[in-house]
Scaffold this active site. Structure first.
Site, PDB file in Angstrom:
ATOM      1  N   LEU A  19     -53.946  56.784  45.517  1.00  0.00           N
ATOM      2  CA  LEU A  19     -53.399  55.504  45.987  1.00  0.00           C
ATOM      3  C   LEU A  19     -54.467  54.411  46.025  1.00  0.00           C
ATOM      4  O   LEU A  19     -55.631  54.678  46.338  1.00  0.00           O
ATOM      5  CB  LEU A  19     -52.859  55.657  47.411  1.00  0.00           C
ATOM      6  CG  LEU A  19     -51.676  56.598  47.597  1.00  0.00           C
ATOM      7  CD1 LEU A  19     -51.420  56.803  49.085  1.00  0.00           C
ATOM      8  CD2 LEU A  19     -50.442  56.012  46.917  1.00  0.00           C
ATOM      9  N   GLU A  67     -60.743  64.059  55.281  1.00  0.00           N
ATOM     10  CA  GLU A  67     -60.793  63.673  56.698  1.00  0.00           C
ATOM     11  C   GLU A  67     -59.480  63.048  57.172  1.00  0.00           C
ATOM     12  O   GLU A  67     -59.223  62.995  58.375  1.00  0.00           O
ATOM     13  CB  GLU A  67     -61.959  62.707  56.978  1.00  0.00           C
ATOM     14  CG  GLU A  67     -61.549  61.290  56.987  1.00  0.00           C
ATOM     15  CD  GLU A  67     -62.470  60.319  57.672  1.00  0.00           C
ATOM     16  OE1 GLU A  67     -63.343  60.713  58.458  1.00  0.00           O
ATOM     17  OE2 GLU A  67     -62.314  59.133  57.402  1.00  0.00           O
ATOM     18  N   ARG A  87     -49.069  61.695  50.678  1.00  0.00           N
ATOM     19  CA  ARG A  87     -50.205  62.484  51.149  1.00  0.00           C
ATOM     20  C   ARG A  87     -49.809  63.563  52.163  1.00  0.00           C
ATOM     21  O   ARG A  87     -50.655  64.299  52.628  1.00  0.00           O
ATOM     22  CB  ARG A  87     -51.275  61.550  51.738  1.00  0.00           C
ATOM     23  CG  ARG A  87     -51.842  60.572  50.706  1.00  0.00           C
ATOM     24  CD  ARG A  87     -53.171  59.991  51.126  1.00  0.00           C
ATOM     25  NE  ARG A  87     -54.156  61.037  51.327  1.00  0.00           N
ATOM     26  CZ  ARG A  87     -55.359  60.829  51.871  1.00  0.00           C
ATOM     27  NH1 ARG A  87     -55.701  59.605  52.234  1.00  0.00           N
ATOM     28  NH2 ARG A  87     -56.207  61.841  52.035  1.00  0.00           N
ATOM     29  N   ARG A 133     -51.613  52.654  58.042  1.00  0.00           N
ATOM     30  CA  ARG A 133     -51.330  54.093  57.954  1.00  0.00           C
ATOM     31  C   ARG A 133     -51.023  54.744  59.309  1.00  0.00           C
ATOM     32  O   ARG A 133     -50.419  55.800  59.360  1.00  0.00           O
ATOM     33  CB  ARG A 133     -52.528  54.810  57.324  1.00  0.00           C
ATOM     34  CG  ARG A 133     -52.816  54.387  55.884  1.00  0.00           C
ATOM     35  CD  ARG A 133     -51.815  54.982  54.912  1.00  0.00           C
ATOM     36  NE  ARG A 133     -51.990  54.512  53.559  1.00  0.00           N
ATOM     37  CZ  ARG A 133     -52.812  55.076  52.663  1.00  0.00           C
ATOM     38  NH1 ARG A 133     -53.536  56.119  53.001  1.00  0.00           N
ATOM     39  NH2 ARG A 133     -52.890  54.577  51.448  1.00  0.00           N
ATOM     40  N   HIS A 163     -58.329  51.688  56.480  1.00  0.00           N
ATOM     41  CA  HIS A 163     -58.458  52.484  57.704  1.00  0.00           C
ATOM     42  C   HIS A 163     -59.481  51.843  58.637  1.00  0.00           C
ATOM     43  O   HIS A 163     -60.347  51.086  58.190  1.00  0.00           O
ATOM     44  CB  HIS A 163     -59.000  53.881  57.362  1.00  0.00           C
ATOM     45  CG  HIS A 163     -58.030  54.783  56.669  1.00  0.00           C
ATOM     46  ND1 HIS A 163     -58.331  55.460  55.519  1.00  0.00           N
ATOM     47  CD2 HIS A 163     -56.763  55.153  56.992  1.00  0.00           C
ATOM     48  CE1 HIS A 163     -57.288  56.197  55.150  1.00  0.00           C
ATOM     49  NE2 HIS A 163     -56.333  56.024  56.012  1.00  0.00           N
ATOM     50  N   CYS A 248     -64.864  59.866  54.420  1.00  0.00           N
ATOM     51  CA  CYS A 248     -63.563  60.525  54.229  1.00  0.00           C
ATOM     52  C   CYS A 248     -63.643  61.776  53.377  1.00  0.00           C
ATOM     53  O   CYS A 248     -62.668  62.512  53.260  1.00  0.00           O
ATOM     54  CB  CYS A 248     -62.549  59.553  53.661  1.00  0.00           C
ATOM     55  SG  CYS A 248     -63.075  58.775  52.171  1.00  0.00           S
TER      56      CYS A 248
HETATM   57  N1  CIR Z   1     -60.523  57.959  55.300  1.00  0.00           N
HETATM   58  C1  CIR Z   1     -60.521  57.288  54.158  1.00  0.00           C
HETATM   59  O1  CIR Z   1     -61.162  56.264  54.042  1.00  0.00           O
HETATM   60  N2  CIR Z   1     -59.741  57.747  53.183  1.00  0.00           N
HETATM   61  C2  CIR Z   1     -59.624  57.155  51.910  1.00  0.00           C
HETATM   62  C3  CIR Z   1     -58.283  57.419  51.347  1.00  0.00           C
HETATM   63  C4  CIR Z   1     -58.101  56.810  49.996  1.00  0.00           C
HETATM   64  C5  CIR Z   1     -56.783  57.131  49.355  1.00  0.00           C
HETATM   65  N3  CIR Z   1     -56.766  56.601  48.013  1.00  0.00           N
HETATM   66  C6  CIR Z   1     -55.624  56.544  50.134  1.00  0.00           C
HETATM   67  O2  CIR Z   1     -55.245  55.419  49.856  1.00  0.00           O
HETATM   68  O3  CIR Z   1     -55.104  57.205  51.014  1.00  0.00           O
END
Ligand code: CIR
EC number: 3.5.3.18
Length: 258
Positions: A19, A67, A87, A133, A163, A248
């Protein structure tokens, strides 16, 4: 004896489909990403962390960002309910891994949503980002899970980035660092240090004053080195293209007795 374990999860072959919300999509080189992930894991091991691999989730493009699937406070692992529906399937494997490590397991339930990336622990204070989120029910459920264990849960708005931990993390002395244009309310943190780069806002505390940071933040690394910290830089360019950061890619477990 307290253990120092870090959970990590091998990138999915479908990583490039991960994503992207706040940045333009760029082509991800999956082979390079795997190399970068191996080097990240090696950096953790070099600095005293035993890495434990969660079973891979090859059908989940974002599963490497492990994470987001769980928040651990003391010995309690709160399995998240990711804000992005694509997810949600990631959590099963993480639940199994933390249970195997001896955590007590608790869950975020519908209608709650919460991503681990929205939770920043500074001592017994647990900051939780309310943003794209993580919703209000997710915040309430986090409070209910951790306040009885002695946590002080502080909810903060997150509007400018994915986040909370895309905006801020904390140094070993508890000072919160962030790139100010991306932090909604720096005044919510008792001690806030602005850093010059967006990716400079992300540090993983390796112990002994060492900070794992992205190679894309050299000015921040210099600033922090000048303050007596020891930056350890890793190139995570392919994960940054998917809004990932150093924090993450692992879950550090410090308070397990196993
Ligand atoms: N804890 C984080 O910073 N996670 C990154 C998640 C990236 C992933 N592409 C997302 O959009 O969920």
């Amino acid at each position: 004896m307290p253990s120092q374990k870090a959970l990590i999860r091998r990138p999915s072959p479908r990583l490039a489909e991960g994503l992207v919300t706040h940045i333009e999509r760029e082509k991800v080189d999956v082979d390079l990403a795997v190399e970068q992930w191996e080097a990240y894991a090696e950096a953790l091991r070099t600095h005293g962390w035993e890495t434990v691999e969660v079973d891979p989730a090859d059908d989940c493009p974002d599963s490497v960002f492990v994470e987001d699937a769980v928040v651990v406070f003391r010995n309690v692992a709160l399995i998240s309910r990711p804000g992005a529906e694509s997810r949600r399937a990631e959590t099963a494997g993480v639940e199994e891994a933390v249970a195997r490590l001896g955590c007590s397991v608790n869950w975020i339930w519908e209608p709650g949503t919460l991503d681990g990336g929205d939770v920043l622990k500074v001592g017994d204070t647990v900051y939780v980002g309310r943003g794209g989120r993580t919703n209000a029910a997710g915040v309430q459920q986090l409070r209910a899970a951790f306040e009885p264990l002695g946590a002080r849960v502080v909810a903060v708005p997150v509007n400018k980035v994915l986040h909370l931990k895309s905006a801020v993390t904390a140094l070993p002395d508890g000072t919160v660092i962030g790139h100010e244009p991306l932090v909604d309310m720096p005044s919510l943190f008792p001690r806030f240090l602005p850093v010059p780069e967006e990716s400079g806002a992300h540090v993983v505390l390796l112990g002994g004053g060492k900070l794992l940071m992205a190679a894309s933040a050299p000015k921040t690394a210099e600033l922090l080195a000048g303050l007596g910290h020891e930056p350890v830089l890793v190139d995570i360019s392919e994960f940054e293209k998917l809004e990932g950061c150093v924090t993450c890619l692992s879950i550090r477990l410090r308070e397990l007795y196993v």
